[in-house]
Design an enzyme around this catalytic site. Structure first.
Site, PDB file in Angstrom:
ATOM      1  N   LYS A 177      -0.251  16.113  -1.138  1.00 18.97           N
ATOM      2  CA  LYS A 177      -0.539  17.544  -1.153  1.00 18.97           C
ATOM      3  C   LYS A 177       0.685  18.388  -0.793  1.00 18.97           C
ATOM      4  O   LYS A 177       1.679  17.907  -0.250  1.00 18.97           O
ATOM      5  CB  LYS A 177      -1.726  17.855  -0.242  1.00 18.97           C
ATOM      6  CG  LYS A 177      -3.063  17.520  -0.891  1.00 18.97           C
ATOM      7  CD  LYS A 177      -4.228  18.143  -0.163  1.00 18.97           C
ATOM      8  CE  LYS A 177      -5.508  18.008  -0.998  1.00 18.97           C
ATOM      9  NZ  LYS A 177      -6.692  18.554  -0.288  1.00 18.97           N
TER      10      LYS A 177
ATOM     11  N   ARG B  20      -9.081   9.709   0.810  1.00 17.12           N
ATOM     12  CA  ARG B  20      -8.989   9.909  -0.641  1.00 17.12           C
ATOM     13  C   ARG B  20      -7.513   9.872  -1.033  1.00 17.12           C
ATOM     14  O   ARG B  20      -6.724  10.727  -0.595  1.00 17.12           O
ATOM     15  CB  ARG B  20      -9.615  11.249  -1.021  1.00 17.12           C
ATOM     16  CG  ARG B  20      -9.667  11.536  -2.513  1.00 17.12           C
ATOM     17  CD  ARG B  20     -10.316  12.893  -2.761  1.00 17.12           C
ATOM     18  NE  ARG B  20     -10.467  13.167  -4.180  1.00 17.12           N
ATOM     19  CZ  ARG B  20      -9.542  13.727  -4.951  1.00 17.12           C
ATOM     20  NH1 ARG B  20      -8.369  14.066  -4.421  1.00 17.12           N
ATOM     21  NH2 ARG B  20      -9.771  13.957  -6.222  1.00 17.12           N
TER      22      ARG B  20
END
Length: 304
Positions: free
Chosen positions: A235, A269
Site C-alpha cells: 500500500k 490479505r
C-alpha cells in the site's frame, strides 16, 4: 433494525470459524489476493483473464493461502463497473475455484449486496466489505447466507473515493468505534459472532500518518475481542514511509505484517502469499505460547 444489535450475542472468544476451519489463538491466516480487474493498483490486470486468475489462485493455495479473496472492481478511481459486470467477473470464478479447491476459504471483495449474494450462491464463504457498510443490505446477505463478514473503516467515504485532507481527533479510537459498531450490527442481523472480522482498512479514508499510527496501535483493535484482518500489502503508506515505488515494497510489507501479527492481527490479505506465510511463521515461532498471553491487554508480547 433496533438499537440493541450489540446485545444479540456474545463476542467471539478468540476463535474464527470459516468453512469448517477453525483459526484459533496463535494461528495466522493468510488471505491471497486475486483481482479479476483490468486496472488493479498492484498487478495492473495480470489476473483479469479467467485462466490467469485460476493459475494465481492455484499458486496461492500451494504457497500456503488459507483464504482466497476475489475482487471484481478496483478499489480506487477507474472506469465504472456495473453490478452485472462485477458479478460476471466474480461469481463464475468463485464457482470454479470452489470446484478446484473444496477446502479453501473463499472471500469476495465487494461492497454490493447483490454481488455478495451471487458469490455466496457460487460457493463463497466470506464477504470482505472494504467500504464500511456502504450498502446496508450486505450484512443481511452475509447473515442469510451463513457467511462471514469483514467490517471495515473508510472514514465516511463512499466506495472508490480517495481521501483528501483526512482528519481525526484520534484515528485509532474512530476506527475502533466504527468497526465494532458494524460488527455488533452484523451479529444483530444474524451473522455468527465467530464469523465476523474487523479491519482498520489502512489508506482508506486515511493518510500515511494515520495508517502508521493504526499499525502502532493495532493492539487496541485486537483487545476488542474481534479477530483483526489487515490489508497492508504494497500500500501507499508503505511506499511513502520508505520512498519506495510500487515494485519495491515487499520488504516494507513483510515488516508491517510482522508488527501487525505481534500486535494481535489474525488474518493477513497479501499479494505474495509465500513470503507472507514465511514471515508470519517466523513471528509465530518467536511468540510465546498463546495461553501465556491470553487476557494480557497492553502487554509487550503478542496477542495472537
Amino acid at each position: 433494525m433496533s438499537g440493541t444489535a450489540g446485545e444479540a450475542g456474545p463476542r467471539p472468544g478468540g476463535v474464527l470459524r470459516l468453512r469448517g476451519r477453525v483459526f484459533g489463538p496463535g494461528r495466522h491466516a493468510v488471505m491471497g489476493v486475486v483481482n479479476r480487474t483490468p486496472d488493479s493498483f498492484y498487478d495492473q490486470g495480470a489476473t483479469f483473464a479467467f485462466e490467469a486468475a485460476l493459475r494465481a489462485a492455484d499458486a496461492a493455495v500451494r504457497n500456503g493461502a488459507d483464504i482466497i479473496d476475489v475482487g471484481g472492481v478496483k478499489a480506487g478511481y477507474g472506469d465504472e463497473v456495473s453490478p452485472e459486470e462485477e458479478i460476471g467477473r466474480t461469481a463464475p470464478f468463485v464457482a470454479e475455484l470452489r470446484a478446484r479447491h473444496p477446502g479453501v476459504v473463499i472471500s469476495v471483495d465487494t461492497w454490493r449486496a447483490r454481488v455478495g449474494e451471487e458469490c455466496l450462491r457460487a460457493g463463497a464463504d466470506l464477504i470482505n466489505d472494504t467500504w464500511a457498510g456502504a450498502d446496508p443490505d450486505l450484512a443481511r446477505v452475509a447473515a442469510e447466507g451463513g457467511a462471514g463478514l469483514v467490517c471495515s473503516h473508510s472514514g465516511g467515504l463512499g466506495p472508490r473515493t480517495d481521501p483528501h485532507r483526512a482528519h481525526y481527533a484520534d484515528v485509532a479510537a474512530d476506527v475502533v468505534a466504527t468497526v465494532t459498531g458494524l460488527a455488533e450490527r452484523a451479529v444483530g442481523l444474524g451473522v455468527a459472532p465467530d464469523r465476523v472480522l474487523i479491519d482498520p482498512t489502512h489508506d482508506f479514508g486515511k493518510n500515511t500518518y494515520h495508517s502508521l499510527e493504526l499499525t502502532r496501535r493495532l493492539g487496541e483493535l485486537a483487545d476488542t475481542g474481534w479477530p483483526v484482518l489487515v490489508a497492508v500489502s504494497n500500500k501507499d503508506f508503505i511506499g511513502e514511509a520508505l520512498d519506495a515505488p510500487l515494485t519495491d515494497r515487499l520488504a516494507g510489507t513483510l515488516a508491517v505484517l510482522a508488527v501487525s501479527a505481534w500486535e494481535g492481527a489474525r488474518v493477513f490479505r497479501v499479494h505474495d502469499v509465500g513470503a507472507a506465510r514465511a514471515a508470519l511463521d517466523a513471528v509465530a515461532a518467536v511468540a510465546p505460547p498463546a495461553e501465556e498471553t491470553a487476557g494480557r491487554s497492553g502487554s509487550a508480547g503478542p496477542n495472537v
